[in-house]
Scaffold this motif. Structure first.
Motif, PDB file in Angstrom:
ATOM      1  N   GLY A  30     -25.699 -16.400 -38.042  1.00 43.86           N
ATOM      2  CA  GLY A  30     -25.949 -16.666 -39.618  1.00 43.86           C
ATOM      3  C   GLY A  30     -26.716 -15.479 -40.118  1.00 43.86           C
ATOM      4  O   GLY A  30     -26.567 -15.009 -41.079  1.00 43.86           O
ATOM      5  N   GLY A  57     -26.495 -30.450 -38.710  1.00 44.12           N
ATOM      6  CA  GLY A  57     -25.169 -29.356 -38.571  1.00 44.12           C
ATOM      7  C   GLY A  57     -23.956 -29.953 -39.024  1.00 44.12           C
ATOM      8  O   GLY A  57     -23.728 -31.195 -39.247  1.00 44.12           O
ATOM      9  N   ALA A  73     -22.249 -24.843 -39.680  1.00 47.53           N
ATOM     10  CA  ALA A  73     -23.138 -24.387 -40.887  1.00 47.53           C
ATOM     11  C   ALA A  73     -24.542 -25.377 -40.221  1.00 47.53           C
ATOM     12  O   ALA A  73     -24.394 -26.283 -39.303  1.00 47.53           O
ATOM     13  N   THR A  74     -25.731 -24.860 -40.490  1.00 46.78           N
ATOM     14  CA  THR A  74     -26.812 -25.230 -39.937  1.00 46.78           C
ATOM     15  C   THR A  74     -27.936 -25.268 -41.138  1.00 46.78           C
ATOM     16  O   THR A  74     -27.970 -24.559 -42.197  1.00 46.78           O
ATOM     17  N   VAL A  97     -30.954 -22.035 -42.821  1.00 43.72           N
ATOM     18  CA  VAL A  97     -29.886 -22.627 -43.661  1.00 43.72           C
ATOM     19  C   VAL A  97     -28.664 -21.303 -43.464  1.00 43.72           C
ATOM     20  O   VAL A  97     -28.650 -20.200 -43.838  1.00 43.72           O
ATOM     21  N   THR A  98     -27.464 -21.703 -42.711  1.00 44.88           N
ATOM     22  CA  THR A  98     -26.452 -20.812 -42.573  1.00 44.88           C
ATOM     23  C   THR A  98     -25.116 -21.466 -42.699  1.00 44.88           C
ATOM     24  O   THR A  98     -24.764 -22.933 -42.455  1.00 44.88           O
ATOM     25  N   VAL A  99     -24.193 -20.839 -43.014  1.00 47.42           N
ATOM     26  CA  VAL A  99     -22.758 -21.060 -42.965  1.00 47.42           C
ATOM     27  C   VAL A  99     -21.738 -20.059 -42.448  1.00 47.42           C
ATOM     28  O   VAL A  99     -22.037 -18.983 -42.636  1.00 47.42           O
ATOM     29  N   SER A 100     -21.100 -20.533 -41.632  1.00 52.95           N
ATOM     30  CA  SER A 100     -20.242 -19.377 -40.896  1.00 52.95           C
ATOM     31  C   SER A 100     -19.357 -18.642 -41.904  1.00 52.95           C
ATOM     32  O   SER A 100     -18.908 -19.320 -42.869  1.00 52.95           O
ATOM     33  N   ASN A 103     -16.297 -20.285 -43.305  1.00 57.58           N
ATOM     34  CA  ASN A 103     -16.100 -21.574 -43.794  1.00 57.58           C
ATOM     35  C   ASN A 103     -16.958 -21.556 -45.001  1.00 57.58           C
ATOM     36  O   ASN A 103     -17.720 -22.483 -45.249  1.00 57.58           O
ATOM     37  N   ARG A 104     -17.162 -20.258 -45.600  1.00 59.54           N
ATOM     38  CA  ARG A 104     -17.836 -20.340 -46.879  1.00 59.54           C
ATOM     39  C   ARG A 104     -17.158 -21.091 -48.090  1.00 59.54           C
ATOM     40  O   ARG A 104     -15.921 -21.267 -48.012  1.00 59.54           O
ATOM     41  N   LEU A 108     -20.343 -27.178 -47.337  1.00 57.95           N
ATOM     42  CA  LEU A 108     -21.269 -27.346 -46.274  1.00 57.95           C
ATOM     43  C   LEU A 108     -22.737 -27.338 -46.536  1.00 57.95           C
ATOM     44  O   LEU A 108     -23.516 -28.118 -46.312  1.00 57.95           O
ATOM     45  N   ALA A 109     -23.111 -26.191 -47.192  1.00 58.20           N
ATOM     46  CA  ALA A 109     -24.766 -25.781 -47.352  1.00 58.20           C
ATOM     47  C   ALA A 109     -25.116 -27.103 -48.172  1.00 58.20           C
ATOM     48  O   ALA A 109     -26.082 -27.632 -48.098  1.00 58.20           O
TER      49      ALA A 109
END
Length: 419
Positions: A30, A57, A73-74, A97-100, A103-104, A108-109
Motif C-alpha cells: 500500500g 483487515g 485493505a488494512t 490505511v491501505t487499499v489494494s 479493490n479501490r 473498504l477504507a
C-alpha cells in the motif's frame, strides 16, 4: 463480493503467523515499500505487539481467485497520548490505511475506518488521530488538520552566526546502539511539556538505536548520535543525523532533534552547523521555530511549508473539550454535526479560570461547525476568525466573538511523532 472483514490480535499466540506476514505484505504494498524479509518482519511484530496494535483487515472470500493471507485493505490502531496543552489525553492512534489498487472504490477504507472509530468510541477513547497521505479523504471521517510543521535548509557556512546566543554545556558523540534510555527519557519530558505532542510508537526504540532502517530494510549504518549535556553534565537533548558523505554531498540531514529548552535546541544547531565538511543542514521544525530569530542573518534559513501533520478526530466532546486549556471566561452553546454520530449534538461550553465544563443542551446553537473543524481548531493551530471567514464556523456575531476569546491562545502545537 462479500469481503471477509476481521481483526487480528498480534499478541494472541493463536493468531496464524502467515496471516500476520500477509498483513505486513499488504501494508508494504500500500505504501510502495520493499517487501520485508524475516528481520523486517521481526521488527514490525515487535512494534505492533509493543503498541498493543489491532490489525483490521478485509480479505477476499475463500475460494475466489486471488484469495489468500494478504488482505486487500488494512487499518491499524493503538492507544497513545496527546498533550492538549494542559494534560496528556488518551489518544486513539490510527495508521497504515491501505487499499489494494485492484479493490479501490469499493467502500473498504470506509468500512474499516468507521468500524475502528466505533470500537474506539465504545471503549471510551475521547480522541483519534492520524497522519495523512491524501488530505481530502480523511475529512469525510471527521478528521481535521490540527498541527503543522515546516522544513528548513540552513546555510552552515560563514553566514551562520548567532546574534546574542552563546551555547553552554558540552556535546558527546555516542554510537546509537549505546544511547541507552537517554532518548526515551528526554522525549518523555519533552512530550509532557509541548502542546500538540503525540506519544512515540514502540519502534522508536529500535530507530534511535540504529537497529533497523525501515525503508532500506536493513540495519541502520549511517545514523550518528550526539547528546547535549547541560551545566550539571546531565543529558539535556540529543540529535540523530546523517551526513551525505565528504566526497558526494556536504549535507547533514536531521532525523530527530529533541531538547528540553530553547537554549538547548539552539546549542544543538550550533553543533550541527559546525560539523566539518558541512555546507547545509536540513531538518523538520515547528512552524514557530526560533532559529531564524536568533541569527544575525535570518536568510541563512530557507523554509518550506507549513505542512499539515497530525489530524484529530473528536469522539467524546465532553472529555476532549474539558481536557484542553481555555483563555477567557464565557459560555457558548455549540452545535456540532457528525455524520458518524460520535460528536453530534448541542453542547453548552462554560469556561471559568481556564477550565471548561461541557454538558449537552437543548438550547439553540449559537456557534455551529462540523466535527472535522472542531478537531482542526482543538490545539489552536488555526484561530476562530480564520475559520469563520473560511465559512467553516457559523453563528451569531457576539457568540462567535465569545467563542474566539475562549478558544484562541496558547503556544503553537507541534509533534515530533509521525505514525
Amino acid at each position: 463480493m462479500e469481503f471477509d472483514v476481521r481483526t487480528l490480535d498480534p499478541t494472541d499466540p493463536s493468531t496464524d503467523p502467515e496471516l500476520l506476514r500477509g498483513y505486513l505484505a499488504a501494508v508494504n504494498r500500500g505504501f510502495h515499500e520493499n517487501r520485508s524479509g524475516p528481520e523486517g518482519e521481526r521488527h514490525w511484530l515487535a512494534d505492533v505487539r509493543g503498541n498493543g496494535t489491532r490489525l483490521h483487515g478485509a480479505w477476499l472470500p475463500e475460494g475466489v481467485y486471488g484469495a489468500g493471507v494478504v488482505p486487500v485493505a488494512t487499518v491499524v490502531s493503538w492507544l497513545g497520548s496527546l498533550n492538549t496543552g494542559s494534560q496528556l489525553l488518551d489518544l486513539h492512534m490510527v495508521s497504515d490505511v491501505t487499499v489494494s489498487p485492484a479493490n479501490r472504490r469499493q467502500g473498504l477504507a470506509r468500512t474499516l475506518i468507521e468500524r475502528d472509530l466505533a470500537e474506539a468510541a465504545a471503549a471510551g477513547r475521547p480522541m483519534a488521530a492520524l497522519t495523512v497521505s491524501e488530505a481530502p479523504i480523511y475529512r469525510r471521517f471527521g478528521f481535521g488538520p490540527s498541527s503543522f510543521f515546516s522544513k528548513v535548509s540552513v546555510d552552515a557556512g560563514p553566514r551562520f552566526a548567532f546574534d546574542y546566543f552563546e551555547p553552554t554545556g558540552r556535546f558527546v558523540h555516542v554510537e546509537p546502539a549505546d544511547l541507552g534510555d537517554v532518548p526515551a527519557t528526554i522525549f518523555d519530558a519533552w512530550h509532557a511539556q509541548r502542546r500538540g505532542s503525540v506519544s512515540r510508537t514502540a519502534f522508536f526504540d529500535a530507530f534511535v538505536h540504529g537497529e533497523w532502517d525501515w525503508k532500506g530494510q536493513k540495519p541502520e549504518m549511517g545514523l550518528r548520535a550526539v547528546v547535549h549535556l547541560d551545566e550539571h553534565d546531565e543529558p539535556h537533548g540529543y540529535v540523530l543525523y546523517r551526513h551525505g558523505g565528504w566526497k558526494q554531498d556536504h549535507t547533514v540531514t536531521v532525523e530527530s532533534l529533541v531538547s528540553l529548552s530553547p537554549e538547548g535546541e539552539l546549542a544543538l544547531w550550533h553543533f550541527l552547523t559546525g560539523i566539518d565538511l558541512t555546507d547545509t543542514v536540513k531538518a523538520t521544525v515547528p512552524v514557530d521555530h526560533i532559529l531564524p530569530w536568533a541569527l544575525q542573518d535570518r536568510r541563512c534559513v530557507k523554509r518550506s511549508g507549513p505542512f499539515d501533520h497530525i489530524w484529530l478526530r473528536i469522539l467524546d466532546v465532553v472529555a476532549s473539550l474539558e481536557a484542553r486549556p481555555w483563555y477567557a471566561d464565557g459560555e457558548v452553546v455549540l452545535g456540532v454535526t457528525d455524520h458518524q454520530g460520535h460528536a453530534e449534538g448541542r453542547w453548552a461550553v462554560r469556561v471559568e479560570a481556564g477550565r471548561a465544563t461541557v454538558v449537552r443542551s437543548d438550547a439553540r446553537p449559537e456557534v455551529s461547525l462540523d466535527v472535522a473543524t472542531l478537531g482542526a481548531a482543538y490545539l489552536g493551530a488555526v484561530d476562530v476568525p480564520t475559520l469563520v471567514h473560511a465559512g467553516q464556523i457559523r453563528g451569531d456575531a457576539d457568540a462567535l466573538a465569545t467563542w474566539a476569546a475562549m478558544s484562541d491562545g496558547g503556544p503553537e502545537p507541534y509533534s515530533l511523532t509521525s505514525f
